[in-house]
Design a protein around this motif. Sequence first.
Motif, PDB file in Angstrom:
ATOM      1  N   UNK A  90     -45.587 -35.474 -38.840  1.00  0.00           N
ATOM      2  CA  UNK A  90     -45.872 -34.565 -39.693  1.00  0.00           C
ATOM      3  C   UNK A  90     -44.164 -34.172 -41.052  1.00  0.00           C
ATOM      4  N   UNK A  91     -44.137 -35.545 -41.302  1.00  0.00           N
ATOM      5  CA  UNK A  91     -43.020 -35.532 -42.392  1.00  0.00           C
ATOM      6  C   UNK A  91     -44.174 -35.820 -43.848  1.00  0.00           C
ATOM      7  N   UNK A  92     -43.387 -35.262 -45.203  1.00  0.00           N
ATOM      8  CA  UNK A  92     -43.667 -36.031 -46.052  1.00  0.00           C
ATOM      9  C   UNK A  92     -42.376 -36.100 -47.288  1.00  0.00           C
ATOM     10  N   UNK A  93     -42.896 -37.540 -47.329  1.00  0.00           N
ATOM     11  CA  UNK A  93     -41.977 -38.071 -48.090  1.00  0.00           C
ATOM     12  C   UNK A  93     -42.334 -38.474 -49.888  1.00  0.00           C
ATOM     13  N   UNK A  94     -41.887 -38.547 -50.736  1.00  0.00           N
ATOM     14  CA  UNK A  94     -42.313 -39.559 -51.467  1.00  0.00           C
ATOM     15  C   UNK A  94     -41.027 -41.054 -52.560  1.00  0.00           C
ATOM     16  N   UNK A  95     -41.916 -41.910 -52.333  1.00  0.00           N
ATOM     17  CA  UNK A  95     -41.307 -42.971 -52.685  1.00  0.00           C
ATOM     18  C   UNK A  95     -40.954 -43.541 -53.816  1.00  0.00           C
ATOM     19  N   UNK A  96     -39.670 -44.048 -54.143  1.00  0.00           N
ATOM     20  CA  UNK A  96     -39.434 -44.841 -55.350  1.00  0.00           C
ATOM     21  C   UNK A  96     -40.056 -45.998 -54.355  1.00  0.00           C
ATOM     22  N   UNK A  97     -41.556 -47.135 -55.339  1.00  0.00           N
ATOM     23  CA  UNK A  97     -41.048 -48.435 -54.284  1.00  0.00           C
ATOM     24  C   UNK A  97     -40.352 -49.228 -55.310  1.00  0.00           C
ATOM     25  N   UNK A  98     -39.443 -49.043 -55.715  1.00  0.00           N
ATOM     26  CA  UNK A  98     -38.163 -49.910 -56.551  1.00  0.00           C
ATOM     27  C   UNK A  98     -36.775 -49.610 -55.485  1.00  0.00           C
ATOM     28  N   UNK A  99     -36.803 -49.191 -55.043  1.00  0.00           N
ATOM     29  CA  UNK A  99     -35.457 -48.363 -54.322  1.00  0.00           C
ATOM     30  C   UNK A  99     -36.204 -47.358 -53.291  1.00  0.00           C
ATOM     31  N   UNK A 100     -36.313 -47.888 -51.921  1.00  0.00           N
ATOM     32  CA  UNK A 100     -37.693 -47.439 -51.049  1.00  0.00           C
ATOM     33  C   UNK A 100     -36.614 -47.193 -50.359  1.00  0.00           C
ATOM     34  N   UNK A 101     -35.017 -46.962 -50.023  1.00  0.00           N
ATOM     35  CA  UNK A 101     -34.586 -46.704 -48.858  1.00  0.00           C
ATOM     36  C   UNK A 101     -34.561 -45.381 -48.462  1.00  0.00           C
ATOM     37  N   UNK A 102     -34.444 -44.471 -48.821  1.00  0.00           N
ATOM     38  CA  UNK A 102     -34.462 -43.450 -49.073  1.00  0.00           C
ATOM     39  C   UNK A 102     -35.416 -42.322 -49.699  1.00  0.00           C
ATOM     40  N   UNK A 103     -35.906 -41.367 -49.080  1.00  0.00           N
ATOM     41  CA  UNK A 103     -36.627 -41.329 -50.069  1.00  0.00           C
ATOM     42  C   UNK A 103     -36.707 -40.398 -51.364  1.00  0.00           C
ATOM     43  N   UNK A 104     -36.872 -40.030 -52.455  1.00  0.00           N
ATOM     44  CA  UNK A 104     -36.628 -39.141 -53.503  1.00  0.00           C
ATOM     45  C   UNK A 104     -37.013 -37.609 -53.255  1.00  0.00           C
ATOM     46  N   UNK A 105     -37.873 -37.605 -52.250  1.00  0.00           N
ATOM     47  CA  UNK A 105     -38.014 -35.644 -51.813  1.00  0.00           C
ATOM     48  C   UNK A 105     -38.896 -36.002 -50.220  1.00  0.00           C
ATOM     49  N   UNK A 106     -37.775 -35.510 -49.742  1.00  0.00           N
ATOM     50  CA  UNK A 106     -38.853 -35.402 -48.411  1.00  0.00           C
ATOM     51  C   UNK A 106     -39.079 -33.688 -47.304  1.00  0.00           C
ATOM     52  N   UNK A 107     -39.629 -33.749 -46.840  1.00  0.00           N
ATOM     53  CA  UNK A 107     -40.024 -32.031 -46.118  1.00  0.00           C
ATOM     54  C   UNK A 107     -40.458 -32.327 -44.841  1.00  0.00           C
ATOM     55  N   UNK A 108     -40.231 -32.080 -44.068  1.00  0.00           N
ATOM     56  CA  UNK A 108     -40.666 -31.501 -42.315  1.00  0.00           C
ATOM     57  C   UNK A 108     -42.508 -30.210 -43.220  1.00  0.00           C
ATOM     58  N   UNK A 109     -43.199 -31.314 -43.153  1.00  0.00           N
ATOM     59  CA  UNK A 109     -44.193 -30.794 -43.254  1.00  0.00           C
ATOM     60  C   UNK A 109     -44.896 -29.951 -42.637  1.00  0.00           C
ATOM     61  N   UNK A 110     -45.328 -30.513 -41.375  1.00  0.00           N
ATOM     62  CA  UNK A 110     -45.944 -29.779 -40.387  1.00  0.00           C
ATOM     63  C   UNK A 110     -45.422 -30.362 -39.115  1.00  0.00           C
TER      64      UNK A 110
END
Length: 332
Positions: A90-110
């Motif tokens: 249920x997590x919504x993540x936004x990834x920078x594929x050039x630096x994907x170690x940690x998401x640039x945005x993350x929320x427990x959406x559902x």
Amino acid sequence: MSAFEKPQIIVHIQKSLNYTVFDCKWMPCSAKFVTMGNFARGTGVIQLYEIQHGDLKLLREIEKAKPIKCGTFGATSLQQRYLATGDFAGNLHIWNLEAPEYPVYSVKGHKEIINTIDGVGGLGIGEGAPEIVTGSRDGTVKVWDPRQKDDPVANMEPVQGENKRDCWTVAFVFIGPSIINILYFQVCSLEFDRKDISMNKLVATSLEGKFHVFDMRTQHPTKGFASVSEKAHKSTVWQVRHLPQNRELFLTAGGAGGLHLWKYEYPVQRSKKDSEGVEMGVAGSVSLLQNVTLSTQPISSLDWSPDKRGLCICSSFDQMVRVLIITKLNKI
């Protein structure tokens, strides 16, 4: 259209993968695409590929804790090209594929798996804020603004006391300065023909092998939108995608591994008055241009290249990803 003039669906490249692929998306303004899914060990994976010299080169493989069900570039800028994903937790993540170690945005959406995701406000299309919509097995649909931290900007859920319904598909359409979201429950896939114009046509596919094309320009107060339906496949129609360069053409993908190319023909008049003088829509017609069977397993995802007419990718549950070329589309 003569047999000679008919478009052909050609498998240009196919590659066997070592995981289940749930979704694939072209990276805008590039010859690259991403595949998303899960390894047998229960972890998630994103792979970034580039077409080079008639073959696929794996540029990056990113393994994550939870299987990844769906993704979109729809809410990102062309400069960033960030990928938004929904996973089995249920997590919504936004990834920078050039630096994907940690998401640039993350929320427990559902509370449960995010089945479907769509984005709008990015890629230089239209105007307005970047927004992401997610639909989940928990029965809720939520709209997110990645510029805000935790809470959705809209939350749609079943009325208290009603049974929750698994949401399989959502779609955005852009209208002027505002965003309208239309969702269907227990429909497999839906898509507006374009996001940068007023509501025009909507295609919805179903479990029983049919799709329905709705003319969204005129809504009758009791009869709703005019529509035409077609028995498209012998099995579930899991995907529909419109050709970005010609919104009257669209592909449907079936549970038996079939891919069908369709054309929508507008009627002479798109609206008329009923017996009481109320405006109502008039449905057009659809014709099958070409079809091909690619796999013995369902085609799980499908995406046209936004840049190269006739180039598309699809994935199927036989753990294959295929790059396809559909010919003669500029002659239709």
